[in-house]
Design a protein around this motif. Sequence first.
Motif, PDB file in Angstrom:
ATOM      1  N   VAL A   1       0.836  -1.200   0.000  1.00  0.00           N
ATOM      2  CA  VAL A   1       0.000   0.000   0.000  1.00  0.00           C
ATOM      3  C   VAL A   1       0.871   1.250   0.000  1.00  0.00           C
ATOM      4  CG1 VAL A   1      -1.659   1.336   1.365  1.00  0.00           C
ATOM      5  CG2 VAL A   1      -1.954  -1.135   1.100  1.00  0.00           C
ATOM      6  N   VAL A   2       0.452   2.268  -0.778  1.00  0.00           N
ATOM      7  CA  VAL A   2       1.165   3.543  -0.853  1.00  0.00           C
ATOM      8  C   VAL A   2       0.288   4.627  -0.232  1.00  0.00           C
ATOM      9  CG1 VAL A   2       2.164   5.286  -2.378  1.00  0.00           C
ATOM     10  CG2 VAL A   2       2.398   2.849  -2.940  1.00  0.00           C
ATOM     11  N   ILE A   3       0.853   5.376   0.724  1.00  0.00           N
ATOM     12  CA  ILE A   3       0.117   6.450   1.397  1.00  0.00           C
ATOM     13  C   ILE A   3       0.961   7.713   1.355  1.00  0.00           C
ATOM     14  CG2 ILE A   3      -1.109   7.161   3.468  1.00  0.00           C
ATOM     15  CD1 ILE A   3      -1.176   4.271   4.362  1.00  0.00           C
ATOM     16  N   ALA A   4       0.379   8.803   0.870  1.00  0.00           N
ATOM     17  CA  ALA A   4       1.110  10.064   0.794  1.00  0.00           C
ATOM     18  C   ALA A   4       1.231  10.699   2.174  1.00  0.00           C
ATOM     19  CB  ALA A   4       0.403  11.016  -0.159  1.00  0.00           C
ATOM     20  N   PRO A   5       2.318  11.419   2.418  1.00  0.00           N
ATOM     21  CA  PRO A   5       2.445  12.158   3.690  1.00  0.00           C
ATOM     22  C   PRO A   5       1.270  13.117   3.879  1.00  0.00           C
ATOM     23  CG  PRO A   5       4.529  12.135   2.493  1.00  0.00           C
ATOM     24  CD  PRO A   5       3.496  11.568   1.558  1.00  0.00           C
ATOM     25  N   GLY A   6       0.826  13.247   5.114  1.00  0.00           N
ATOM     26  CA  GLY A   6      -0.287  14.133   5.427  1.00  0.00           C
ATOM     27  C   GLY A   6      -1.633  13.449   5.478  1.00  0.00           C
ATOM     28  N   ALA A   7      -1.718  12.215   5.016  1.00  0.00           N
ATOM     29  CA  ALA A   7      -2.966  11.466   5.137  1.00  0.00           C
ATOM     30  C   ALA A   7      -3.166  11.055   6.594  1.00  0.00           C
ATOM     31  CB  ALA A   7      -2.948  10.234   4.249  1.00  0.00           C
TER      32      ALA A   7
ATOM     33  N   GLY B   1      -3.638  14.373   2.488  1.00  0.00           N
ATOM     34  CA  GLY B   1      -4.789  15.058   3.058  1.00  0.00           C
ATOM     35  C   GLY B   1      -6.044  14.233   3.188  1.00  0.00           C
ATOM     36  N   CYS B   2      -5.986  12.969   2.827  1.00  0.00           N
ATOM     37  CA  CYS B   2      -7.154  12.094   2.993  1.00  0.00           C
ATOM     38  C   CYS B   2      -7.354  11.776   4.473  1.00  0.00           C
ATOM     39  CB  CYS B   2      -6.970  10.796   2.218  1.00  0.00           C
ATOM     40  SG  CYS B   2      -7.068  10.971   0.427  1.00  0.00           S
ATOM     41  N   VAL B   3      -8.607  11.528   4.840  1.00  0.00           N
ATOM     42  CA  VAL B   3      -8.934  11.012   6.170  1.00  0.00           C
ATOM     43  C   VAL B   3      -9.664   9.697   5.955  1.00  0.00           C
ATOM     44  CG1 VAL B   3     -10.156  11.394   8.334  1.00  0.00           C
ATOM     45  CG2 VAL B   3      -9.098  13.335   7.131  1.00  0.00           C
ATOM     46  N   ILE B   4      -9.027   8.609   6.332  1.00  0.00           N
ATOM     47  CA  ILE B   4      -9.560   7.275   6.101  1.00  0.00           C
ATOM     48  C   ILE B   4      -9.927   6.647   7.436  1.00  0.00           C
ATOM     49  CG2 ILE B   4      -9.163   5.048   5.025  1.00  0.00           C
ATOM     50  CD1 ILE B   4      -9.031   7.426   3.087  1.00  0.00           C
TER      51      ILE B   4
ATOM     52  N   THR C   1      -9.748  13.404   0.162  1.00  0.00           N
ATOM     53  CA  THR C   1     -10.997  12.643   0.256  1.00  0.00           C
ATOM     54  C   THR C   1     -11.118  11.983   1.624  1.00  0.00           C
ATOM     55  OG1 THR C   1     -11.310  12.234  -2.099  1.00  0.00           O
ATOM     56  CG2 THR C   1     -12.151  10.557  -0.613  1.00  0.00           C
ATOM     57  N   SER C   2     -12.329  11.952   2.155  1.00  0.00           N
ATOM     58  CA  SER C   2     -12.595  11.253   3.414  1.00  0.00           C
ATOM     59  C   SER C   2     -13.463  10.039   3.138  1.00  0.00           C
ATOM     60  CB  SER C   2     -13.289  12.178   4.418  1.00  0.00           C
ATOM     61  OG  SER C   2     -14.564  12.557   3.955  1.00  0.00           O
ATOM     62  N   VAL C   3     -13.107   8.932   3.760  1.00  0.00           N
ATOM     63  CA  VAL C   3     -13.866   7.681   3.655  1.00  0.00           C
ATOM     64  C   VAL C   3     -14.138   7.216   5.076  1.00  0.00           C
ATOM     65  CG1 VAL C   3     -13.963   5.357   2.696  1.00  0.00           C
ATOM     66  CG2 VAL C   3     -12.649   7.139   1.507  1.00  0.00           C
ATOM     67  N   ASN C   4     -15.394   7.304   5.487  1.00  0.00           N
ATOM     68  CA  ASN C   4     -15.771   7.068   6.876  1.00  0.00           C
ATOM     69  C   ASN C   4     -16.581   5.783   7.005  1.00  0.00           C
ATOM     70  OD1 ASN C   4     -16.619   7.212   9.550  1.00  0.00           O
ATOM     71  ND2 ASN C   4     -18.177   8.763   9.145  1.00  0.00           N
ATOM     72  N   ALA C   5     -16.050   4.820   7.742  1.00  0.00           N
ATOM     73  CA  ALA C   5     -16.783   3.592   8.073  1.00  0.00           C
ATOM     74  C   ALA C   5     -17.412   2.967   6.833  1.00  0.00           C
ATOM     75  CB  ALA C   5     -17.847   3.873   9.128  1.00  0.00           C
TER      76      ALA C   5
ATOM     77  N   SER D   1     -11.698   0.392  -7.083  1.00  0.00           N
ATOM     78  CA  SER D   1     -12.336   1.608  -7.579  1.00  0.00           C
ATOM     79  C   SER D   1     -11.367   2.778  -7.496  1.00  0.00           C
ATOM     80  CB  SER D   1     -13.608   1.913  -6.774  1.00  0.00           C
ATOM     81  OG  SER D   1     -14.591   0.912  -6.978  1.00  0.00           O
ATOM     82  N   HIS D   2     -11.796   3.916  -8.064  1.00  0.00           N
ATOM     83  CA  HIS D   2     -10.981   5.139  -8.035  1.00  0.00           C
ATOM     84  C   HIS D   2     -11.852   6.281  -7.541  1.00  0.00           C
ATOM     85  CE1 HIS D   2      -7.766   7.786 -10.206  1.00  0.00           C
ATOM     86  NE2 HIS D   2      -8.176   8.330  -9.071  1.00  0.00           N
ATOM     87  N   LEU D   3     -11.530   6.763  -6.342  1.00  0.00           N
ATOM     88  CA  LEU D   3     -12.236   7.891  -5.761  1.00  0.00           C
ATOM     89  C   LEU D   3     -11.456   9.164  -6.050  1.00  0.00           C
ATOM     90  CD1 LEU D   3     -13.223   6.372  -2.295  1.00  0.00           C
ATOM     91  CD2 LEU D   3     -14.552   6.403  -4.415  1.00  0.00           C
ATOM     92  N   GLY D   4     -12.118  10.141  -6.634  1.00  0.00           N
ATOM     93  CA  GLY D   4     -11.460  11.381  -7.015  1.00  0.00           C
ATOM     94  C   GLY D   4     -11.129  12.264  -5.836  1.00  0.00           C
ATOM     95  N   PRO D   5     -10.555  13.446  -6.121  1.00  0.00           N
ATOM     96  CA  PRO D   5     -10.151  14.343  -5.042  1.00  0.00           C
ATOM     97  C   PRO D   5     -11.333  14.985  -4.327  1.00  0.00           C
ATOM     98  CG  PRO D   5      -9.755  15.354  -7.179  1.00  0.00           C
ATOM     99  CD  PRO D   5     -10.175  13.953  -7.452  1.00  0.00           C
ATOM    100  N   HIS D   6     -11.150  15.211  -3.050  1.00  0.00           N
ATOM    101  CA  HIS D   6     -12.104  15.938  -2.198  1.00  0.00           C
ATOM    102  C   HIS D   6     -13.507  15.334  -2.258  1.00  0.00           C
ATOM    103  CE1 HIS D   6      -9.109  18.981  -1.263  1.00  0.00           C
ATOM    104  NE2 HIS D   6      -8.760  18.926  -2.535  1.00  0.00           N
ATOM    105  N   ASN D   7     -13.554  14.012  -2.261  1.00  0.00           N
ATOM    106  CA  ASN D   7     -14.824  13.301  -2.120  1.00  0.00           C
ATOM    107  C   ASN D   7     -15.161  13.143  -0.643  1.00  0.00           C
ATOM    108  OD1 ASN D   7     -15.116  10.896  -4.856  1.00  0.00           O
ATOM    109  ND2 ASN D   7     -14.513  13.028  -4.916  1.00  0.00           N
TER     110      ASN D   7
END
Length: 208
Positions: free
Chosen positions: A104-110, A127-130, A145-149, A155-161
């Motif tokens: 898995v690849v995660i950018a700094p700041g997530a 900047g994602c909140v997972i 993008t935030s993905v909550n519960a 899939s591909h979720l775009g920016p600021h979803n």
Amino acid sequence: PSNSSAASDVYKRQAPFVCLPSFRISFILDTTIPLPQRPSQSVWLLRKAELEEVFLMQNIDASALAAAKAKLDAAEAQREEVLLRHIASGVDIRSRSVEIDPEVVIAPGAVILAGTILKGRTVIGAGCVIGPNTLIEDSTVDEGTSVNASQVYSSHLGPHNNIGPFTHVRVNTVTDYGVHLGAYVETKNSNFARGNTVSPVSYTHLTL
């Protein structure tokens, strides 16, 4: 039992547990168990010999337990090493309950919250909140993008979803900038244009 005597109103304990319809298996002590009120309900009593076959873990020897503990310790050490590497790279991981596959690849700041599982070829943008309590597998989540519960697969979720809570993003879902998938939404083989909002408790399939 078909006996009509008062003694038939209860069973004396004959096994370590009893299974009643519509109830989970429950362990009991020396006590009595009221019979179901409706004749259509049945009670199954498992004999001790049968239980010994089902619950073999009661008889596991010390060496097997030690080997199991060593295996679990090794898995936990490997999992924690992955978490530490991401934290050292600038990812904000808030709990040891997080699980991340090595690829898995995660950018700094997530930010990765408790109970999150990231699997396979997943990429998380800055900047994602997972999370919390989110599963993402073989998917890309763009920045902010935030993905909550929720659960996301292939899939591909775009920016600021804004995804969730309790959303099921199934295979081949693609979202553009600023998409909101509300609570209890399920998607599959779907494309969502910029700024689309899907109301809670919805199902989409083959949409544009």
